[in-house]
Design a protein around this motif. Structure first.
Motif, short mmCIF file in Angstrom:
data_model
loop_
_atom_site.label_atom_id
_atom_site.label_comp_id
_atom_site.label_asym_id
_atom_site.label_seq_id
_atom_site.Cartn_x
_atom_site.Cartn_y
_atom_site.Cartn_z
N GLN A 1 0.80 -1.21 0.00
CA GLN A 1 0.00 0.00 0.00
C GLN A 1 0.85 1.28 0.00
N ILE A 2 2.14 1.15 -0.08
CA ILE A 2 3.04 2.29 0.00
C ILE A 2 3.19 2.94 -1.37
N ASP A 3 3.16 4.30 -1.41
CA ASP A 3 3.41 5.01 -2.65
C ASP A 3 4.71 5.81 -2.54
N TYR A 4 5.07 6.46 -3.64
CA TYR A 4 6.36 7.16 -3.65
C TYR A 4 6.38 8.35 -2.71
N LEU A 5 5.21 8.93 -2.41
CA LEU A 5 5.15 10.05 -1.48
C LEU A 5 5.56 9.62 -0.07
N THR A 6 5.16 8.40 0.29
CA THR A 6 5.55 7.86 1.60
C THR A 6 7.06 7.69 1.68
N VAL A 7 7.64 7.19 0.59
CA VAL A 7 9.09 7.00 0.56
C VAL A 7 9.80 8.34 0.64
N ARG A 8 9.24 9.36 -0.01
CA ARG A 8 9.86 10.69 0.05
C ARG A 8 9.79 11.26 1.46
N ARG A 9 8.70 11.00 2.17
CA ARG A 9 8.61 11.46 3.56
C ARG A 9 9.66 10.76 4.42
N TYR A 10 9.86 9.48 4.12
CA TYR A 10 10.87 8.71 4.85
C TYR A 10 12.27 9.26 4.57
N LEU A 11 12.53 9.58 3.30
CA LEU A 11 13.83 10.13 2.92
C LEU A 11 14.06 11.48 3.59
N ALA A 12 13.01 12.30 3.68
CA ALA A 12 13.12 13.60 4.34
C ALA A 12 13.43 13.42 5.83
N GLU A 13 12.83 12.39 6.43
CA GLU A 13 13.06 12.11 7.84
C GLU A 13 14.52 11.68 8.07
N LEU A 14 15.05 10.91 7.15
CA LEU A 14 16.45 10.48 7.25
C LEU A 14 17.40 11.66 7.11
N LYS A 15 17.08 12.56 6.20
CA LYS A 15 17.93 13.74 5.98
C LYS A 15 17.97 14.63 7.21
N LYS A 16 16.85 14.70 7.94
CA LYS A 16 16.80 15.50 9.16
C LYS A 16 17.79 14.99 10.20
N LYS A 17 18.09 13.69 10.15
CA LYS A 17 19.02 13.10 11.11
C LYS A 17 20.47 13.39 10.78
N GLY A 18 20.69 14.04 9.63
CA GLY A 18 22.04 14.41 9.23
C GLY A 18 22.89 13.25 8.75
N LEU A 19 22.25 12.21 8.20
CA LEU A 19 22.99 11.05 7.71
C LEU A 19 23.81 11.40 6.47
N GLU A 20 24.93 10.73 6.30
CA GLU A 20 25.77 10.95 5.13
C GLU A 20 25.08 10.40 3.88
N ARG A 21 25.49 10.93 2.74
CA ARG A 21 24.87 10.51 1.48
C ARG A 21 25.08 9.02 1.22
N THR A 22 26.23 8.51 1.62
CA THR A 22 26.49 7.09 1.39
C THR A 22 25.51 6.22 2.20
N THR A 23 25.18 6.67 3.41
CA THR A 23 24.22 5.93 4.25
C THR A 23 22.83 6.01 3.65
N LEU A 24 22.44 7.21 3.19
CA LEU A 24 21.13 7.37 2.54
C LEU A 24 21.03 6.49 1.30
N ALA A 25 22.10 6.47 0.52
CA ALA A 25 22.10 5.67 -0.71
C ALA A 25 21.94 4.19 -0.40
N ARG A 26 22.60 3.72 0.68
CA ARG A 26 22.49 2.31 1.03
C ARG A 26 21.08 1.96 1.49
N LYS A 27 20.46 2.84 2.28
CA LYS A 27 19.11 2.58 2.76
C LYS A 27 18.12 2.56 1.59
N LEU A 28 18.32 3.45 0.63
CA LEU A 28 17.46 3.43 -0.55
C LEU A 28 17.72 2.20 -1.40
#
Length: 332
Positions: free
Chosen positions: A68-95
């Motif tokens: 039931q997940i759409d791309y908007l949900t994933v974008r909200r998740y990505l925004a939440e991760l960015k708020k935590k100050g994660l490095e790009r390499t970590t974000l890329a791995r999670k994605l």
């Protein structure tokens, strides 16, 4: 497809995601031959995504349902991760974990639309690999003593540097993987891919000293252990008996222990910077290129699938290339 969707939706709240993740992890292990490191990382990333869906209230009326997940949900998740100050390499791995997971669901016809198709991966920061200069590497190799544990540690450092081995490849080595006649070892890399790693005389001598002396004394901690007179005497179906590198309990050494061993000798030699076992692998590649090796050969020796992964080392050797130019060009 409808039947699989119905099965997922009929599950109790939260269990739909849990079951699909479990099936996905089994797929990674059995079909993709993912490494233990990848399995652990992807499992953690998907668990983190599940917790976000619970807090976000996404995933359908029956709880956390990834269908039931759409791309908007994933974008909200990505925004939440960015708020935590994660490095790009970590974000890329999670994605990457989510992409792989939803690609699997799409392939199995569990979902109709893949939400990850509309999500772009943040560009990774290009960090040059750290490496040791030759004198630093020689000091590190000379640090272990001649005790049984010191013989083991010397063999470990020599093998990583001489063969450019990953830690997982090193701890996975069995005695029968060594070929003292040819001076090489058979290693199993990512995706269960095997390759032959040349090790050279110093590394093979260190391995031989450990195998026939230090390792025998370590193995004596195990009931029924015996001295190694010939590699042919080792039973391949005995896990404890066939493992090359042993811990203080006489069982197979772990990757974490190798990191601790490297840290110990880094402190002992006062190198005063962060050095991991992977740094020795970087050093292996850098020294080869500085010595005149071609990039294609280094790629094969490292076990890289793509040349682009190996090309980062060319940046490291630019200083060396400039030095050669200044020393040899008549107009320099």
């Amino acid at each position: 497809m409808d039947k699989k969707k119905e099965q997922a939706n009929d599950l109790s709240p939260g269990s739909s995601m849990d079951l699909l993740v479990e099936q996905f992890m089994a797929y990674l292990r059995m079909e993709k031959h993912a490494s233990p490191h990848t399995m652990e990382a992807y499992g953690h990333d998907l668990e983190e995504f599940t917790q976000f869906l619970i807090q976000d209230g996404s995933g359908g009326a029956k709880g956390v349902d990834p269908t039931q997940i759409d791309y908007l949900t994933v974008r909200r998740y990505l925004a939440e991760l960015k708020k935590k100050g994660l490095e790009r390499t970590t974000l890329a791995r999670k994605l990457a974990a989510l992409r792989s997971f939803y690609r699997y669901l799409s392939r199995e016809d569990i979902i109709g639309n893949n939400p990850m198709l509309m999500i772009s991966t943040p560009k990774k920061e290009k960090k040059l690999p750290q490496f040791l200069y030759q004198k630093e590497m020689e000091a590190l190799l000379a640090a272990p003593d001649q005790s049984p544990m010191g013989q083991r540690d010397r063999a470990i450092l020599e093998a990583i540097y001489a063969g450019g081995l990953r830690v997982s490849e090193l701890v996975g080595l069995n005695i029968h993987d060594l070929d003292f006649h040819l001076g090489c070892a058979k290693v199993t890399g990512k995706g269960k891919k095997e390759r032959i790693a040349p090790l050279g005389v110093p590394a093979m001598e260190a391995l031989k000293a450990y195998l026939y002396d230090g390792r025998t004394k370590q193995a004596a901690k195990n009931r029924g252990s015996k001295d190694i007179k010939d590699i042919k005497d080792i039973k391949e179906n005995n896990e404890e008996e066939k493992a090359l590198f042993l811990n203080k309990f006489g069982t197979r050494l772990s990757a974490r222990s190798v990191r601790n061993i490297v840290n110990k000798y880094v402190d002992q030699t006062a190198l005063n910077r962060e050095i991991s076992p992977h740094t020795l692998r970087h050093t292996f590649a850098t020294h080869l290129l500085e010595g005149g090796a071609d990039l294609r050969s280094v790629q094969e020796l490292l076990g890289h699938v793509n040349m682009s992964t190996t090309q980062i080392y060319t940046h490291v050797t630019k200083g060396h290339m400039k030095k050669v130019y200044l020393e040899t060009h008549p107009r320099a």
